[in-house]
Design a protein around this motif. Structure first.
Motif, PDB file in Angstrom:
ATOM      1  N   TYR A   1     137.661 -45.979  43.942  1.00  0.00           N
ATOM      2  CA  TYR A   1     138.641 -45.210  44.694  1.00  0.00           C
ATOM      3  C   TYR A   1     138.967 -43.814  44.145  1.00  0.00           C
ATOM      4  O   TYR A   1     139.510 -42.991  44.875  1.00  0.00           O
ATOM      5  N   ALA A   2     138.660 -43.529  42.883  1.00  0.00           N
ATOM      6  CA  ALA A   2     139.123 -42.260  42.297  1.00  0.00           C
ATOM      7  C   ALA A   2     138.284 -41.059  42.722  1.00  0.00           C
ATOM      8  O   ALA A   2     138.773 -39.927  42.711  1.00  0.00           O
ATOM      9  N   GLY A   3     137.014 -41.274  43.077  1.00  0.00           N
ATOM     10  CA  GLY A   3     136.163 -40.150  43.433  1.00  0.00           C
ATOM     11  C   GLY A   3     135.815 -39.266  42.253  1.00  0.00           C
ATOM     12  O   GLY A   3     135.476 -38.088  42.418  1.00  0.00           O
ATOM     13  N   ARG A   4     135.883 -39.813  41.058  1.00  0.00           N
ATOM     14  CA  ARG A   4     135.555 -39.100  39.829  1.00  0.00           C
ATOM     15  C   ARG A   4     134.720 -40.016  38.934  1.00  0.00           C
ATOM     16  O   ARG A   4     134.847 -41.243  39.005  1.00  0.00           O
ATOM     17  N   PRO A   5     133.888 -39.434  38.071  1.00  0.00           N
ATOM     18  CA  PRO A   5     133.192 -40.288  37.098  1.00  0.00           C
ATOM     19  C   PRO A   5     134.202 -40.929  36.154  1.00  0.00           C
ATOM     20  O   PRO A   5     135.197 -40.296  35.776  1.00  0.00           O
ATOM     21  N   VAL A   6     133.956 -42.172  35.814  1.00  0.00           N
ATOM     22  CA  VAL A   6     134.848 -42.918  34.925  1.00  0.00           C
ATOM     23  C   VAL A   6     134.097 -43.227  33.635  1.00  0.00           C
ATOM     24  O   VAL A   6     133.007 -43.807  33.663  1.00  0.00           O
ATOM     25  N   LEU A   7     134.674 -42.819  32.517  1.00  0.00           N
ATOM     26  CA  LEU A   7     134.103 -43.114  31.203  1.00  0.00           C
ATOM     27  C   LEU A   7     134.871 -44.292  30.618  1.00  0.00           C
ATOM     28  O   LEU A   7     136.051 -44.168  30.276  1.00  0.00           O
ATOM     29  N   VAL A   8     134.204 -45.441  30.536  1.00  0.00           N
ATOM     30  CA  VAL A   8     134.845 -46.646  30.021  1.00  0.00           C
ATOM     31  C   VAL A   8     134.623 -46.683  28.512  1.00  0.00           C
ATOM     32  O   VAL A   8     133.491 -46.715  28.028  1.00  0.00           O
ATOM     33  N   VAL A   9     135.729 -46.684  27.768  1.00  0.00           N
ATOM     34  CA  VAL A   9     135.686 -46.570  26.309  1.00  0.00           C
ATOM     35  C   VAL A   9     135.939 -47.942  25.688  1.00  0.00           C
ATOM     36  O   VAL A   9     136.932 -48.591  26.004  1.00  0.00           O
ATOM     37  N   PRO A  10     135.058 -48.408  24.801  1.00  0.00           N
ATOM     38  CA  PRO A  10     135.281 -49.699  24.140  1.00  0.00           C
ATOM     39  C   PRO A  10     136.462 -49.620  23.172  1.00  0.00           C
ATOM     40  O   PRO A  10     137.002 -48.534  22.907  1.00  0.00           O
ATOM     41  N   ALA A  11     136.847 -50.769  22.638  1.00  0.00           N
ATOM     42  CA  ALA A  11     138.017 -50.823  21.761  1.00  0.00           C
ATOM     43  C   ALA A  11     137.860 -49.910  20.551  1.00  0.00           C
ATOM     44  O   ALA A  11     138.819 -49.292  20.089  1.00  0.00           O
ATOM     45  N   SER A  12     136.669 -49.804  20.014  1.00  0.00           N
ATOM     46  CA  SER A  12     136.390 -48.888  18.906  1.00  0.00           C
ATOM     47  C   SER A  12     135.116 -48.126  19.228  1.00  0.00           C
ATOM     48  O   SER A  12     134.174 -48.686  19.780  1.00  0.00           O
ATOM     49  N   VAL A  13     135.117 -46.844  18.924  1.00  0.00           N
ATOM     50  CA  VAL A  13     133.959 -45.999  19.194  1.00  0.00           C
ATOM     51  C   VAL A  13     133.209 -45.809  17.886  1.00  0.00           C
ATOM     52  O   VAL A  13     133.650 -45.079  16.999  1.00  0.00           O
ATOM     53  N   LYS A  14     132.057 -46.481  17.751  1.00  0.00           N
ATOM     54  CA  LYS A  14     131.310 -46.436  16.493  1.00  0.00           C
ATOM     55  C   LYS A  14     130.435 -45.188  16.388  1.00  0.00           C
ATOM     56  O   LYS A  14     130.162 -44.708  15.304  1.00  0.00           O
ATOM     57  N   THR A  15     129.965 -44.679  17.530  1.00  0.00           N
ATOM     58  CA  THR A  15     129.128 -43.484  17.551  1.00  0.00           C
ATOM     59  C   THR A  15     129.709 -42.515  18.565  1.00  0.00           C
ATOM     60  O   THR A  15     129.896 -42.872  19.731  1.00  0.00           O
ATOM     61  N   SER A  16     130.006 -41.291  18.145  1.00  0.00           N
ATOM     62  CA  SER A  16     130.579 -40.311  19.059  1.00  0.00           C
ATOM     63  C   SER A  16     129.608 -40.002  20.184  1.00  0.00           C
ATOM     64  O   SER A  16     128.397 -39.899  19.980  1.00  0.00           O
ATOM     65  N   LEU A  17     130.132 -39.853  21.399  1.00  0.00           N
ATOM     66  CA  LEU A  17     129.239 -39.548  22.511  1.00  0.00           C
ATOM     67  C   LEU A  17     128.801 -38.083  22.515  1.00  0.00           C
ATOM     68  O   LEU A  17     127.876 -37.704  23.232  1.00  0.00           O
ATOM     69  N   LEU A  18     129.463 -37.234  21.720  1.00  0.00           N
ATOM     70  CA  LEU A  18     129.070 -35.835  21.620  1.00  0.00           C
ATOM     71  C   LEU A  18     128.126 -35.658  20.440  1.00  0.00           C
ATOM     72  O   LEU A  18     128.445 -36.018  19.314  1.00  0.00           O
ATOM     73  N   GLY A  19     126.937 -35.125  20.711  1.00  0.00           N
ATOM     74  CA  GLY A  19     125.981 -34.865  19.641  1.00  0.00           C
ATOM     75  C   GLY A  19     125.156 -36.052  19.222  1.00  0.00           C
ATOM     76  O   GLY A  19     124.417 -35.983  18.239  1.00  0.00           O
ATOM     77  N   SER A  20     125.256 -37.155  19.953  1.00  0.00           N
ATOM     78  CA  SER A  20     124.461 -38.341  19.606  1.00  0.00           C
ATOM     79  C   SER A  20     123.400 -38.577  20.680  1.00  0.00           C
ATOM     80  O   SER A  20     123.221 -37.778  21.592  1.00  0.00           O
ATOM     81  N   HIS A  21     122.700 -39.682  20.558  1.00  0.00           N
ATOM     82  CA  HIS A  21     121.685 -40.049  21.541  1.00  0.00           C
ATOM     83  C   HIS A  21     122.369 -40.565  22.798  1.00  0.00           C
ATOM     84  O   HIS A  21     123.344 -41.313  22.726  1.00  0.00           O
ATOM     85  N   ALA A  22     121.862 -40.150  23.957  1.00  0.00           N
ATOM     86  CA  ALA A  22     122.388 -40.624  25.236  1.00  0.00           C
ATOM     87  C   ALA A  22     121.290 -41.352  26.000  1.00  0.00           C
ATOM     88  O   ALA A  22     120.116 -40.969  25.939  1.00  0.00           O
ATOM     89  N   VAL A  23     121.686 -42.379  26.722  1.00  0.00           N
ATOM     90  CA  VAL A  23     120.750 -43.163  27.528  1.00  0.00           C
ATOM     91  C   VAL A  23     121.166 -43.087  28.992  1.00  0.00           C
ATOM     92  O   VAL A  23     122.341 -43.331  29.319  1.00  0.00           O
ATOM     93  N   ILE A  24     120.233 -42.744  29.847  1.00  0.00           N
ATOM     94  CA  ILE A  24     120.442 -42.837  31.291  1.00  0.00           C
ATOM     95  C   ILE A  24     119.744 -44.100  31.765  1.00  0.00           C
ATOM     96  O   ILE A  24     118.515 -44.223  31.654  1.00  0.00           O
ATOM     97  N   ALA A  25     120.527 -45.054  32.252  1.00  0.00           N
ATOM     98  CA  ALA A  25     119.956 -46.297  32.780  1.00  0.00           C
ATOM     99  C   ALA A  25     119.593 -46.038  34.241  1.00  0.00           C
ATOM    100  O   ALA A  25     120.443 -46.125  35.130  1.00  0.00           O
ATOM    101  N   TRP A  26     118.328 -45.710  34.477  1.00  0.00           N
ATOM    102  CA  TRP A  26     117.912 -45.235  35.790  1.00  0.00           C
ATOM    103  C   TRP A  26     117.531 -46.374  36.723  1.00  0.00           C
ATOM    104  O   TRP A  26     116.865 -47.326  36.342  1.00  0.00           O
ATOM    105  N   LYS A  27     117.975 -46.232  37.957  1.00  0.00           N
ATOM    106  CA  LYS A  27     117.531 -47.074  39.055  1.00  0.00           C
ATOM    107  C   LYS A  27     117.533 -46.144  40.261  1.00  0.00           C
ATOM    108  O   LYS A  27     118.505 -45.423  40.478  1.00  0.00           O
ATOM    109  N   ASP A  28     116.455 -46.124  41.016  1.00  0.00           N
ATOM    110  CA  ASP A  28     116.320 -45.097  42.048  1.00  0.00           C
ATOM    111  C   ASP A  28     117.233 -45.386  43.231  1.00  0.00           C
ATOM    112  O   ASP A  28     116.836 -45.997  44.223  1.00  0.00           O
TER     113      ASP A  28
END
Length: 271
Positions: free
Chosen positions: A129-156
């Motif tokens: 319903y929000a019409g915005r991307p939602v970043l779901v954050v786990p209880a503890s962030v072990k690896t920062s999402l900035l400057g680290s490896h990113a994975v795109i889980a692709w499905k066409d």
């Protein structure tokens, strides 16, 4: 925009929100809502009744919001961010979705057992319903999402294309990007053509990536995505959120549901 509740897992979420806001020179909007719900009384005999005196429930909701505001400012004060606060005695999902108009991205936690259901947010509903991307954050962030490896889980599909577009600012700050596609053996060539197009699209935005075609080993797709991400010290997973219409309502797809429930890595979802 980041949602604050009175549970025990807000600190990592606010710290991450501050880091992202500071990195992009953005303001950070803290949001909280709590619904004043009347109590249903179930007697041993006779019909159930609803308490008409709303004062205790309004008081409880206001206390939730004060606590959330104090927590937000206490954690955020350690960061140099432009802060804003919004709150309401309202349904948390409805209020957060409507306030999303003011944000580029919404950070939310998972629904936890330590939060009152009247104060908790359901990230699946936000995605719908929000019409915005939602970043779901786990209880503890072990690896920062900035400057680290990113994975795109692709499905066409449309949702995945939307997610990649929404994730461009974060992907541009990633150390490296993998576009993974989990397929059966006879789909390998088609999958490679698709992910090569994604690579080319990202390159036009200055993002270097690599395609990784993974043969489906029979386990759940969510488990295979998560295992790949863990093995490569990933700080961010990007994927489309599949939504299904059902009886005048919307439900989240099975893979998306599993990732929302179990993924230990920051997860950006778009629909």
């Amino acid at each position: 925009m980041v949602y604050i509740d009175t549970g025990g897992y807000n600190t990592a979420r606010v710290d991450l929100a501050c880091e992202v806001a500071r990195h992009f020179e953005a303001r950070l909007i803290g949001v909280s809502a709590s619904a004043a719900q009347p109590r249903v009384v179930l007697p041993e005999k006779g019909p159930a009744t609803i308490s008409l005196d709303m004062s205790p429930y309004l008081d409880h909701a206001e206390a939730d919001l004060r606590c959330a505001k104090d927590l937000f400012h206490r954690v955020a004060q350690a960061h140099e961010c432009r802060l804003e606060w919004r709150s309401s005695i309202d349904n948390p999902n409805d209020f957060m979705a409507s306030e999303g108009r003011a944000a580029d991205i919404i950070l939310a936690g998972r629904m936890g057992n330590d939060v009152s259901p009247h104060h908790a947010i359901d990230p699946a509903k936000l995605i719908v319903y929000a019409g915005r991307p939602v970043l779901v954050v786990p209880a503890s962030v072990k690896t920062s999402l900035l400057g680290s490896h990113a994975v795109i889980a692709w499905k066409d599909c449309r949702e995945a294309r939307r997610a990649v577009l929404d994730a461009l600012p974060l992907l541009s700050k990633s150390k490296n990007v993998s576009v993974i596609n989990i397929v059966e053996g006879d789909q390998r060539l088609t999958a490679l053509q698709q992910t090569s197009d994604v690579e080319c699209f990202l390159a036009h935005h200055g993002i270097i990536s690599r395609s990784v075609i993974i043969e489906d080993d029979g386990r759940s797709i969510s488990r295979q995505i998560t295992d790949f991400a863990k093995a490569h010290q990933t700080g961010l997973i990007v994927m489309g959120a599949r939504i299904h219409a059902r009886l005048h309502d919307w439900t989240i797809g099975g893979e998306t549901h599993d990732m929302l429930k179990k993924c230990p890595i920051c997860l950006l979802l778009s629909n």
